[in-house]
Design an enzyme around this catalytic site. Sequence first.
Site, short mmCIF file in Angstrom:
data_model
loop_
_atom_site.label_atom_id
_atom_site.label_comp_id
_atom_site.label_asym_id
_atom_site.label_seq_id
_atom_site.Cartn_x
_atom_site.Cartn_y
_atom_site.Cartn_z
N ASP A 49 0.84 -1.21 0.00
CA ASP A 49 0.00 0.00 0.00
C ASP A 49 0.87 1.26 0.00
O ASP A 49 0.37 2.38 -0.02
CB ASP A 49 -1.02 -0.01 1.15
CG ASP A 49 -0.37 -0.02 2.52
OD1 ASP A 49 0.87 -0.11 2.60
OD2 ASP A 49 -1.12 0.05 3.52
N GLU A 186 9.82 -3.86 10.25
CA GLU A 186 10.18 -2.57 9.65
C GLU A 186 10.72 -1.60 10.70
O GLU A 186 10.09 -1.36 11.73
CB GLU A 186 8.95 -1.95 8.94
CG GLU A 186 9.26 -0.59 8.32
CD GLU A 186 8.26 -0.11 7.29
OE1 GLU A 186 7.33 -0.86 6.95
OE2 GLU A 186 8.42 1.04 6.83
O1 KIV Z 1 3.58 -1.06 1.58
C1 KIV Z 1 4.74 -1.50 1.47
O2 KIV Z 1 5.43 -1.30 0.46
C2 KIV Z 1 5.29 -2.24 2.60
C3 KIV Z 1 6.77 -2.50 2.62
C4 KIV Z 1 7.50 -1.27 2.94
C5 KIV Z 1 7.12 -3.60 3.53
O3 KIV Z 1 4.58 -2.58 3.49
#
Ligand code: KIV
Length: 265
Positions: A49, A186
């Site tokens: 997202d 993260e």
């Molecule tokens: O939305 C995304 O791209 C993510 C990654 C940063 C893990 O959740």
Amino acid sequence: MADRQRPVRTTTLQQRKQSGPKITVLTAYDATMARILDTAGIDVLLVGDSLGTVIMGESSTIPVTMDIMLHHTRAVVRGTQRALVVADLPFLSAQISPEEAIRNAGRLLQEGGAAAVKLEGGREPRTIEAIVRAGIPVMGHLGLIPQYVHQLGGYGTQGRTDADAARLIEEAVAVAEAGAFAVVLESIPAALADEITKRVPIPTIGIGAGPLCDGQVLVSYDAFGLYTGSFVPPFAKVYARLGETMADAAREFIEEVRAGSFPAK
Ligand code: KIV
């Protein structure tokens, strides 16, 4: 060596935790990008997202809806032959009730064509359990969870205090026990990511979480130097400067059209 031909499954990733090689994940939002990354041999394409910021130009991921996720997931699946396609459950699509979470996760597989979904947060492992019980593989996501930015007070590193680190370890164990096949960590200290990686039986995929996770994920627009918005995380290594290459190509096109040298007679 990873097998470049055989399709990547959730079970493939679980085997990799034991025997390697490390798991590679990049985000993709369209068929062309998916085809390029899939051909390069990436293991997992995450329809993140993060498209809210890098594709839509929003300041967070909160405006991303199920319809938007379905649109991009379908495109990525069309461009993919080998990689495992994982689609993000967007803001509020899984938080209202486990029933609604199952329905929305199911749409990402049934209408979007994804093989698995990713769900942010570890406070409600019951929701992960319900989705997994419905036959839908779930990737967890802990630490800096961007959908919770207003509660977290920004995009800073998580798990810095002993209490916060202990809570994250507890959540990681709960996410694994709920049946998630992998978990993204993260923006947490490397030592904490190492501890979680040793404590849980499922692969950990780090982003800003040091080198000791079972795999690594980057937002492709950051990794390829395409994103020029206000916030690029400090841990995002820039592997190419495609934004600059595109701007140079655009300038050359503009000059040639104005000079009358393109198209040729
Ligand atoms: O939305 C995304 O791209 C993510 C990654 C940063 C893990 O959740």
